[in-house]
Enzyme design. Sequence first.
Site, short mmCIF file in Angstrom:
data_model
loop_
_atom_site.label_atom_id
_atom_site.label_comp_id
_atom_site.label_asym_id
_atom_site.label_seq_id
_atom_site.Cartn_x
_atom_site.Cartn_y
_atom_site.Cartn_z
N GLY A 141 40.40 31.37 37.29
CA GLY A 141 41.09 31.47 36.39
C GLY A 141 40.94 31.96 34.73
N SER A 142 39.59 32.54 34.78
CA SER A 142 39.33 32.91 33.23
C SER A 142 40.07 33.94 32.76
CB SER A 142 37.72 33.11 33.33
OG SER A 142 37.41 34.33 33.90
N ASN A 143 40.51 34.90 33.51
CA ASN A 143 41.41 36.03 33.09
C ASN A 143 42.77 35.54 32.88
OD1 ASN A 143 40.06 38.68 33.02
ND2 ASN A 143 39.24 37.88 34.80
N ASN A 189 46.22 45.20 37.11
CA ASN A 189 45.18 44.58 38.07
C ASN A 189 43.72 44.60 37.11
OD1 ASN A 189 43.67 43.04 39.95
ND2 ASN A 189 42.91 45.07 40.68
N HIS A 242 39.69 44.97 37.64
CA HIS A 242 38.48 45.30 38.58
C HIS A 242 37.40 45.19 37.95
CE1 HIS A 242 37.00 46.24 42.36
NE2 HIS A 242 36.10 47.25 41.50
N ASP A 291 42.91 49.35 44.43
CA ASP A 291 41.99 49.84 43.19
C ASP A 291 42.26 51.42 42.66
OD1 ASP A 291 40.82 47.39 43.00
OD2 ASP A 291 39.40 47.94 44.04
N GLU A 310 36.04 41.87 31.07
CA GLU A 310 37.27 41.89 31.83
C GLU A 310 38.53 41.15 30.66
OE1 GLU A 310 37.55 40.48 35.61
OE2 GLU A 310 35.25 40.86 35.77
C1 GRF Z 1 37.61 38.86 38.12
O1 GRF Z 1 36.12 39.22 38.42
C2 GRF Z 1 38.62 40.07 38.57
O2 GRF Z 1 38.07 41.36 38.34
C3 GRF Z 1 38.56 39.83 39.98
O3 GRF Z 1 38.54 38.68 40.37
C4 GRF Z 1 37.96 37.93 39.46
C5 GRF Z 1 38.89 36.64 38.70
O4 GRF Z 1 38.21 35.95 38.04
N1 GRF Z 1 39.57 40.72 40.53
P1 GRF Z 1 38.98 34.86 37.28
O5 GRF Z 1 39.57 33.91 38.19
O6 GRF Z 1 39.76 35.58 36.22
O7 GRF Z 1 37.83 33.95 36.58
#
Ligand code: GRF
Length: 221
Positions: A20-22, A116, A118, A159, A188
Amino acid sequence: MPEFARPLEIAVFVSAQGRGSNLQALLDGCSTGQIAGRISLVVGTSAAAPALARARSAGAEVVIISPKRFEGDEAGYGAAILRALNRRQIGLVCLAGYMRKLPEAVVTALPGRIMNVHPALLPLFGGRGMYGHFVHEAAIASGMKVSGATVHFVDEQYDTGPIIVQAAVPIEEQDTPADLAARVLGAEHQSYVRAAALFAKGRLRLDGHRVRILEYGEEHT
Ligand code: GRF
């Protein structure tokens, strides 16, 4: 045609292992006002995802829609997702570590409204099976001197949708896949917040397979 709430309501999708860092970057982007919207819904595929704790502590509603419950019934899985999105008038869906293909009905129902992230510079190192460390191993093995992050709109394939934002990072001589993953992750977060912010301001326009970033004032023309 579904109704979309104003200000923008955002749903973030995560999978079972999602750290869940994004998601956190997007939550922070909303709370600082960089993204003119609100993450009102986080959809998980399993209750175990660590990302869900982040969602709850930020006050987002969490819904678990388990694809396992819909094994062999893609239409049912898609309908359950669409019900959850429509009920909250979600105008933007952000996939953040969601490791599956969305049902086609969902992609079709929300054209240009699903993104999304990537961990590579697409169209390189993408597609089925290209996730996590596989992506970074391939980038290092290719001999390229840069990798990076891509935020793109989602289409029916893995993708391949129109690219919204990319950011490059160097590949250093001594990099392990984990080193590169950590460097790309920062890119990201920045790229995802920028893409969602541009979307919320109405500054993204699809032009065939290209995404144009509109200048201020161009939004309504
Ligand atoms: C990220 O590297 C994203 O690019 C990929 O899955 C990972 C998710 O990381 N699709 P997080 O859970 O957001 O930390």
